[in-house]
Design a protein around this motif. Structure first.
Motif, mmCIF file in Angstrom:
data_model
loop_
_atom_site.group_PDB
_atom_site.id
_atom_site.type_symbol
_atom_site.label_atom_id
_atom_site.label_comp_id
_atom_site.label_asym_id
_atom_site.label_seq_id
_atom_site.Cartn_x
_atom_site.Cartn_y
_atom_site.Cartn_z
ATOM 1 N N ASN A 10 1.271 6.127 3.991
ATOM 2 C CA ASN A 10 -0.107 6.051 3.508
ATOM 3 C C ASN A 10 -0.264 6.678 2.125
ATOM 4 N N SER A 11 0.838 6.923 1.454
ATOM 5 C CA SER A 11 0.790 7.465 0.097
ATOM 6 C C SER A 11 0.307 6.395 -0.875
ATOM 7 N N THR A 12 -0.624 6.760 -1.738
ATOM 8 C CA THR A 12 -1.110 5.806 -2.743
ATOM 9 C C THR A 12 -0.058 5.542 -3.819
ATOM 10 N N LYS A 13 0.973 6.381 -3.885
ATOM 11 C CA LYS A 13 2.058 6.212 -4.855
ATOM 12 C C LYS A 13 3.384 5.916 -4.156
ATOM 13 N N SER A 14 3.299 5.352 -2.966
ATOM 14 C CA SER A 14 4.478 5.128 -2.140
ATOM 15 C C SER A 14 5.541 4.285 -2.842
ATOM 16 N N ILE A 15 6.739 4.850 -2.942
ATOM 17 C CA ILE A 15 7.850 4.073 -3.495
ATOM 18 C C ILE A 15 8.237 2.959 -2.524
ATOM 19 N N ASN A 16 8.019 3.181 -1.242
ATOM 20 C CA ASN A 16 8.333 2.133 -0.274
ATOM 21 C C ASN A 16 7.346 0.976 -0.353
ATOM 22 N N LYS A 17 6.109 1.248 -0.727
ATOM 23 C CA LYS A 17 5.169 0.143 -0.945
ATOM 24 C C LYS A 17 5.583 -0.656 -2.180
ATOM 25 N N GLN A 18 6.051 0.046 -3.203
ATOM 26 C CA GLN A 18 6.542 -0.655 -4.390
ATOM 27 C C GLN A 18 7.755 -1.520 -4.044
ATOM 28 N N LEU A 19 8.645 -0.963 -3.220
ATOM 29 C CA LEU A 19 9.839 -1.701 -2.807
ATOM 30 C C LEU A 19 9.477 -2.928 -1.980
ATOM 31 N N VAL A 20 8.618 -2.762 -0.986
ATOM 32 C CA VAL A 20 8.282 -3.890 -0.113
ATOM 33 C C VAL A 20 7.498 -4.961 -0.879
ATOM 34 N N THR A 21 6.662 -4.540 -1.806
ATOM 35 C CA THR A 21 5.921 -5.509 -2.621
ATOM 36 C C THR A 21 6.883 -6.326 -3.481
ATOM 37 N N PHE A 22 7.847 -5.649 -4.098
ATOM 38 C CA PHE A 22 8.864 -6.373 -4.877
ATOM 39 C C PHE A 22 9.657 -7.315 -3.973
ATOM 40 N N ALA A 23 10.033 -6.850 -2.800
ATOM 41 C CA ALA A 23 10.834 -7.677 -1.885
ATOM 42 C C ALA A 23 10.135 -8.992 -1.558
ATOM 43 N N THR A 24 8.812 -8.972 -1.458
ATOM 44 C CA THR A 24 8.086 -10.206 -1.121
ATOM 45 C C THR A 24 8.174 -11.244 -2.232
ATOM 46 N N THR A 25 8.437 -10.803 -3.452
ATOM 47 C CA THR A 25 8.532 -11.751 -4.573
ATOM 48 C C THR A 25 9.852 -12.505 -4.575
ATOM 49 N N LEU A 26 10.790 -12.083 -3.751
ATOM 50 C CA LEU A 26 12.119 -12.692 -3.737
ATOM 51 C C LEU A 26 12.218 -13.887 -2.793
ATOM 52 N N LEU A 166 19.097 -7.009 -1.643
ATOM 53 C CA LEU A 166 17.723 -7.182 -1.188
ATOM 54 C C LEU A 166 17.373 -8.662 -1.071
ATOM 55 N N THR A 167 17.787 -9.445 -2.035
ATOM 56 C CA THR A 167 17.536 -10.894 -2.001
ATOM 57 C C THR A 167 18.200 -11.523 -0.784
ATOM 58 N N GLU A 168 19.441 -11.158 -0.530
ATOM 59 C CA GLU A 168 20.157 -11.698 0.642
ATOM 60 C C GLU A 168 19.442 -11.280 1.938
ATOM 61 N N ALA A 169 18.975 -10.040 1.988
ATOM 62 C CA ALA A 169 18.296 -9.553 3.192
ATOM 63 C C ALA A 169 17.026 -10.335 3.463
ATOM 64 N N VAL A 170 16.151 -10.447 2.484
ATOM 65 C CA VAL A 170 14.858 -11.102 2.722
ATOM 66 C C VAL A 170 14.999 -12.595 2.932
ATOM 67 N N ASN A 171 16.000 -13.190 2.345
ATOM 68 C CA ASN A 171 16.207 -14.635 2.537
ATOM 69 C C ASN A 171 16.678 -14.978 3.931
ATOM 70 N N LYS A 172 17.136 -13.993 4.690
ATOM 71 C CA LYS A 172 17.493 -14.245 6.086
ATOM 72 C C LYS A 172 16.252 -14.553 6.935
ATOM 73 N N LEU A 173 15.082 -14.239 6.405
ATOM 74 C CA LEU A 173 13.835 -14.548 7.121
ATOM 75 C C LEU A 173 13.527 -16.038 7.126
ATOM 76 N N VAL A 174 14.033 -16.771 6.150
ATOM 77 C CA VAL A 174 13.694 -18.191 6.058
ATOM 78 C C VAL A 174 14.779 -19.093 6.618
ATOM 79 N N LYS A 175 15.836 -18.510 7.128
ATOM 80 C CA LYS A 175 16.927 -19.332 7.690
ATOM 81 C C LYS A 175 16.707 -19.587 9.150
#
Length: 175
Positions: A10-26, A166-175
Motif C-alpha cells: 500500500n506504499s504510494t511509492k511502491s517499487i513493486n507497483k512500478q515493477l508490476v505496471t511495467f510488466a503489464t506493458t510487455l 520478465l518478458t518471458e515470464a509474463v508471456n506465459k500468461l498468453v500461451k
C-alpha cells in the motif's frame, strides 16, 4: 485477454507497483487493470469482526476483480521476510469468501527490493502457497537491486537480461 495486476503493497511509492505496471506493458493485446491496494482498505481481519459485521464489500469487490480477469500478475513487497500487512489483510478477508481466492487463474508472481535477494523470501512463500488458494503459477521472478535496474523516471527496466526474463515470464500468461 483481461489482465489484472497489482502490487501487494500500500506504499504510494511502491517499487513493486512500478515493477508490476511495467510488466503489464510487455503483453500485447490485453485489457489491463492495475489495482491499488489503498482502494481496498478494510478493518484488520478477525473472526470476531467477521461474525459481527460480515465480510466487507471491498473484500467482495477485490475477489470479484480476480474472478472477472483471465490472468493475474502480482508483485510482492517483502516486509520483514513476509507479506505486507495491507496485502495480508485483503488476502485474509478474501479467503473467507472462498479458500480458492485465486479462482484457478494463471498467475505470474514477482517481487523486488533494493537488495540483492529481490524479495526472494516472500516470493517463495507466495509461490509455494498459491496452489492451496487455487492459483496456477506459470512463472515467478525476483528482481534484485531495483534501483540499479529500473529507471524510475521513465518507468522502464534498464537491465536487458532482467527485461528478457520478465518478458518471458509474463508471456506465459498468453500461451
Amino acid at each position: 485477454m483481461k489482465l489484472l495486476a497489482f502490487a501487494a503493497s500500500n506504499s504510494t511509492k511502491s517499487i513493486n507497483k512500478q515493477l508490476v505496471t511495467f510488466a503489464t506493458t510487455l503483453i500485447e493485446h490485453t485489457q489491463v487493470e492495475v489495482l491499488d491496494l489503498n482502494d481496498y482498505e478494510m478493518p484488520i481481519y478477525s473472526e470476531d469482526r467477521e461474525q459481527a459485521s460480515g465480510i466487507p464489500a471491498k473484500a467482495q469487490q477485490f475477489f470479484d476483480k480476480i474472478g472477472n480477469s483471465d490472468a493475474v500478475i502480482i508483485a510482492y513487497a517483502e516486509h520483514n521476510g513476509s507479506y505486507s500487512a495491507a496485502y495480508k489483510n485483503i488476502f485474509d478477508w478474501c479467503s473467507r469468501i472462498s479458500q480458492k481466492l485465486f479462482q484457478n487463474k494463471p498467475l505470474v508472481l514477482l517481487s523486488s527490493s533494493g537488495g540483492a535477494r529481490g524479495g526472494a523470501t516472500v516470493l517463495k512463500t507466495a509461490t509455494d502457497s498459491a496452489v492451496y488458494f487455487a492459483g496456477d503459477v506459470v512463472a515467478s521472478l525476483a528482481v534484485p537491486n531495483f534501483y540499479d535496474v529500473f529507471d524510475i523516471e521513465n518507468g522502464l527496466i534498464t537491465d536487458d537480461a532482467i527485461e528478457q526474463q520478465l518478458t518471458e515470464a509474463v508471456n506465459k500468461l498468453v500461451k
